[in-house]
Design a protein around this motif. Structure first.
Motif, PDB file in Angstrom:
ATOM      1  N   UNK A 150      -9.065  -0.546 -14.781  1.00  0.00           N
ATOM      2  CA  UNK A 150      -7.964  -0.822 -15.708  1.00  0.00           C
ATOM      3  C   UNK A 150      -8.296  -0.361 -17.125  1.00  0.00           C
ATOM      4  N   UNK A 151      -9.550  -0.555 -17.504  1.00  0.00           N
ATOM      5  CA  UNK A 151     -10.004  -0.185 -18.841  1.00  0.00           C
ATOM      6  C   UNK A 151      -9.951   1.319 -19.048  1.00  0.00           C
ATOM      7  N   UNK A 152     -10.085   2.070 -17.960  1.00  0.00           N
ATOM      8  CA  UNK A 152     -10.194   3.523 -18.065  1.00  0.00           C
ATOM      9  C   UNK A 152      -8.984   4.269 -17.512  1.00  0.00           C
ATOM     10  N   UNK A 153      -7.822   3.609 -17.561  1.00  0.00           N
ATOM     11  CA  UNK A 153      -6.569   4.285 -17.182  1.00  0.00           C
ATOM     12  C   UNK A 153      -5.768   4.684 -18.416  1.00  0.00           C
ATOM     13  N   UNK A 154      -6.373   4.547 -19.578  1.00  0.00           N
ATOM     14  CA  UNK A 154      -5.743   4.950 -20.856  1.00  0.00           C
ATOM     15  C   UNK A 154      -4.465   4.182 -21.148  1.00  0.00           C
ATOM     16  N   UNK A 155      -4.313   2.996 -20.546  1.00  0.00           N
ATOM     17  CA  UNK A 155      -3.128   2.195 -20.807  1.00  0.00           C
ATOM     18  C   UNK A 155      -1.915   2.631 -20.002  1.00  0.00           C
ATOM     19  N   UNK A 156      -2.106   3.541 -19.046  1.00  0.00           N
ATOM     20  CA  UNK A 156      -0.994   4.023 -18.222  1.00  0.00           C
ATOM     21  C   UNK A 156      -0.672   2.976 -17.152  1.00  0.00           C
ATOM     22  N   UNK A 157       0.602   2.671 -16.993  1.00  0.00           N
ATOM     23  CA  UNK A 157       1.052   1.744 -15.956  1.00  0.00           C
ATOM     24  C   UNK A 157       0.849   2.402 -14.594  1.00  0.00           C
ATOM     25  N   UNK A 158      -0.018   1.835 -13.766  1.00  0.00           N
ATOM     26  CA  UNK A 158      -0.333   2.426 -12.463  1.00  0.00           C
ATOM     27  C   UNK A 158       0.556   1.884 -11.346  1.00  0.00           C
ATOM     28  N   UNK A 159       1.384   0.900 -11.648  1.00  0.00           N
ATOM     29  CA  UNK A 159       2.302   0.374 -10.650  1.00  0.00           C
ATOM     30  C   UNK A 159       1.714  -0.779  -9.858  1.00  0.00           C
ATOM     31  N   UNK A 160       2.604  -1.635  -9.366  1.00  0.00           N
ATOM     32  CA  UNK A 160       2.168  -2.826  -8.634  1.00  0.00           C
ATOM     33  C   UNK A 160       1.521  -2.490  -7.295  1.00  0.00           C
ATOM     34  N   UNK A 161       1.813  -1.305  -6.774  1.00  0.00           N
ATOM     35  CA  UNK A 161       1.254  -0.935  -5.478  1.00  0.00           C
ATOM     36  C   UNK A 161       0.042  -0.027  -5.568  1.00  0.00           C
ATOM     37  N   UNK A 162      -0.479   0.124  -6.779  1.00  0.00           N
ATOM     38  CA  UNK A 162      -1.612   1.048  -6.988  1.00  0.00           C
ATOM     39  C   UNK A 162      -2.812   0.695  -6.122  1.00  0.00           C
ATOM     40  N   UNK A 163      -3.212  -0.583  -6.142  1.00  0.00           N
ATOM     41  CA  UNK A 163      -4.408  -0.964  -5.407  1.00  0.00           C
ATOM     42  C   UNK A 163      -4.184  -0.940  -3.900  1.00  0.00           C
ATOM     43  N   UNK A 164      -2.964  -1.150  -3.459  1.00  0.00           N
ATOM     44  CA  UNK A 164      -2.663  -0.997  -2.032  1.00  0.00           C
ATOM     45  C   UNK A 164      -2.914   0.445  -1.595  1.00  0.00           C
ATOM     46  N   UNK A 165      -2.541   1.380  -2.462  1.00  0.00           N
ATOM     47  CA  UNK A 165      -2.759   2.790  -2.163  1.00  0.00           C
ATOM     48  C   UNK A 165      -4.249   3.130  -2.184  1.00  0.00           C
ATOM     49  N   UNK A 166      -4.971   2.527  -3.133  1.00  0.00           N
ATOM     50  CA  UNK A 166      -6.422   2.748  -3.211  1.00  0.00           C
ATOM     51  C   UNK A 166      -7.094   2.244  -1.938  1.00  0.00           C
ATOM     52  N   UNK A 167      -6.730   1.034  -1.549  1.00  0.00           N
ATOM     53  CA  UNK A 167      -7.307   0.433  -0.337  1.00  0.00           C
ATOM     54  C   UNK A 167      -7.007   1.311   0.884  1.00  0.00           C
ATOM     55  N   UNK A 168      -5.783   1.787   0.968  1.00  0.00           N
ATOM     56  CA  UNK A 168      -5.397   2.645   2.084  1.00  0.00           C
ATOM     57  C   UNK A 168      -6.207   3.938   2.094  1.00  0.00           C
ATOM     58  N   UNK A 169      -6.520   4.452   0.907  1.00  0.00           N
ATOM     59  CA  UNK A 169      -7.235   5.727   0.819  1.00  0.00           C
ATOM     60  C   UNK A 169      -8.638   5.656   1.420  1.00  0.00           C
ATOM     61  N   UNK A 170      -9.231   4.443   1.444  1.00  0.00           N
ATOM     62  CA  UNK A 170     -10.593   4.323   1.961  1.00  0.00           C
ATOM     63  C   UNK A 170     -10.668   4.550   3.475  1.00  0.00           C
ATOM     64  N   UNK A 171      -9.517   4.572   4.134  1.00  0.00           N
ATOM     65  CA  UNK A 171      -9.516   4.839   5.570  1.00  0.00           C
ATOM     66  C   UNK A 171      -9.230   6.309   5.870  1.00  0.00           C
ATOM     67  N   UNK A 172      -8.913   7.078   4.819  1.00  0.00           N
ATOM     68  CA  UNK A 172      -8.653   8.508   5.011  1.00  0.00           C
ATOM     69  C   UNK A 172      -9.972   9.249   5.185  1.00  0.00           C
ATOM     70  N   UNK A 173      -9.970  10.223   6.056  1.00  0.00           N
ATOM     71  CA  UNK A 173     -11.206  10.886   6.486  1.00  0.00           C
ATOM     72  C   UNK A 173     -12.068  11.384   5.338  1.00  0.00           C
TER      73      UNK A 173
END
Length: 287
Positions: free
Chosen positions: A237-260
């Protein structure tokens, strides 16, 4: 040569507007008689034509003046870019007209793709008209930004899908992006500052992930693991330059960990099973 009234009749631009263009130095007539009457030659009319094309694309007068006074201003190149932008605008309108024709015929057409990203694309076009210098600085050229807009249009369905996943709706996504564009210079300054400290940020992140995956047998619900997860989230959060990443941002991050590709990277870097463990720890945090 043509008088102001003749130019107004020919072009549809009011006499007062032509006078205003003269006052602000955007379009000065080649000749001004002692009586104050203005006269325009063919070169002036050609310049007026260029101005009207810019206005059709919603450029502000001050930006039009700056662009047309640039030392490397190339009329042919400008015409090519204006043609490209007007073509994009025409294509959007044509899609809407096609839908209206189908509805007019009584066809049941529950299609909304014609609207999905239109507001977002309109905001991009508006941003471009207001921030020529910033676009050239961070994208390299207006052409590169146009290519970005074209990619959004070419992949409209996929972009819309990601937008909804990350922000919950196209409307929320557009609002967030609109805010980012309105504060673009401020946000880019923060991004530039982050770039300076990039090595330190990467080192901090790597240290946290190394600790998190040091023992994959630990319960992800433990206070020790969740404290590390909290630190990772705060660092992000500190290093997103204050950009709104959206309420589903971390869901997408979590999902990405299963991508090959992501899974392979993390498992090679932190040990086999690390990617799945990180996702599990994050998922517990947000549950």
């Amino acid at each position: 040569m043509k008088s102001t009234k003749e130019v107004s009749k020919l072009t549809g631009v009011s006499v007062r507007t032509l006078q205003y263009y003269d006052e602000i130095g955007l379009l000065k007539p080649c000749t001004v008689k002692e009586s104050g009457y203005r006269y325009y030659n063919d070169a002036d009319l050609e310049k007026l034509q260029q101005i009207l094309f810019f206005k059709e694309l919603d450029f502000q007068l001050k930006d039009i003046k700056e662009i047309m006074q640039m030392p490397d201003y190339n009329k042919t190149k400008v015409f090519q870019n204006q043609k490209k932008l007007l073509t994009l605008k025409r294509d959007r309108i044509n899609r809407l007209l096609t839908l209206l024709e189908q509805l007019e015929k009584g066809e049941v057409t529950m299609s909304f793709k014609e609207f999905d990203m239109s507001n977002y694309i309109a905001e991009l076009e508006h941003f471009k008209s207001q921030n020529t210098d910033a676009i050239i600085k961070y994208w390299g050229s207006i052409e590169h930004f146009d290519e970005f807009i074209q990619k959004v249009q070419d992949n409209e369905s996929e972009v819309a899908k990601i937008a909804i996943q990350q922000f919950g709706s196209i409307e929320k996504y557009t609002e967030a992006m609109k805010y980012n564009m309105e504060h673009f210079n401020e946000l880019m300054k923060k991004v530039d500052d982050l770039q300076i400290n990039q090595a330190d940020i990467i080192a901090q992140s790597d240290a946290l992930y190394t600790k998190l995956t040091s023992d994959l047998s630990k319960d992800v619900a433990s206070s020790e693991i969740q404290e590390l997860v909290t630190q990772i989230i705060e660092l992000t959060a500190k290093n997103t330059a204050g950009v709104d990443m959206g309420s589903g941002f971390w869901d997408m991050v979590i999902q990405s960990y299963s991508e090959d590709i992501v899974k392979q990277f993390n498992d090679e870097k932190y040990g086999k099973g690390s990617s799945e463990y990180i996702a599990k720890a994050l998922r517990y945090h947000f549950s």
